[in-house]
Write an enzyme that holds these catalytic residues in place. Sequence first.
Site, PDB file in Angstrom:
ATOM      1  CD  GLU A   1      -2.742   1.355   2.445  1.00 10.17           C
ATOM      2  OE1 GLU A   1      -3.632   2.215   2.436  1.00 10.17           O
ATOM      3  OE2 GLU A   1      -2.534   0.602   3.409  1.00 10.17           O
TER       4      GLU A   1
ATOM      5  CE  LYS B   1      -6.556   0.099   1.802  1.00 12.47           C
ATOM      6  NZ  LYS B   1      -7.054  -0.290   3.136  1.00 12.47           N
TER       7      LYS B   1
END
Length: 297
Positions: free
Chosen positions: A178, A215
């Site tokens: 992420e 993500k």
Amino acid sequence: MGYDKAQFDQMGNGKGFIAALDQSGGSTPKALSLYGVEPGDYNGDEEMFKAVHDMRARIILADDFTSEKVIGAILFERTMDDEINGKPVAQLLWEDRGVVPFLKIDKGLEETNNGVQMLKPIMEIDDLLARAVKKGIFGTKERSVIHEANENGIAAVVAQQFELARQVCAAGLVPIIEPEVNIHSDSKAEAEDILFAELQKNLDALPEGEMVMLKLTLPSKAGLYDDLADHDNVLRVVALSGGYSTAEACELLGKNPKMIASFSRALTEGLNVKMSDQEFNDALGQNIDKIYQASIA
């Protein structure tokens, strides 16, 4: 890799979204305040974490929090180590709700340098990953932040993320990489173009069969990450809400059909500790349905 086949298939192909229930020490007071629990309502960290655990348990046990719309959930380490109704949380998620459990493993961010915030060192990472495997966790999540379109900074963030991802893969877990791009950045679109190229380069260097998830902030350019979603080493690309309202996040997600949601604040928007169970279930159910519909659009 010896992934659980049912969980692997659900994460790769399941219709729905990933609930982010992983606010940690720094973001917990704000999450509780939005839920109607103010700092004066608890005394010290233990009571604070008890209050947030109660909130998470209420969400997980709600009528609509099942694999019909929620295919995965990201937990904070304390939540993984805790129980709901006498059952370890990760076990309850999968066995009772059909929801695949993930663990947030990052320990916060360094100060901004080269326009980015790198991950702080994660002490005793091998022990943490071994505990996660033992608890029935499927994958991990680790968040860095990109504030501006700085090529060196973004390259460093992505390199650090993939170095950690390789450790996670070696432990038999699927990492969610992420590198969040700040939605308020003046150079957001440019930063995302640089990020795309760095992610592509690092994905191409992964061994065959080594699976990761990504993500990412909902991009300024719709469909920017479609090619990454199709990469052989990518199980799924999920979107973070990043400060957008639920309505804004869902609208943007609808323009990126190869991404599904992994929202936290948008999921809990409008929920309040004083609600009756029926009111709480109805409000959460509406949020879940909105995010689900945007994820399958």
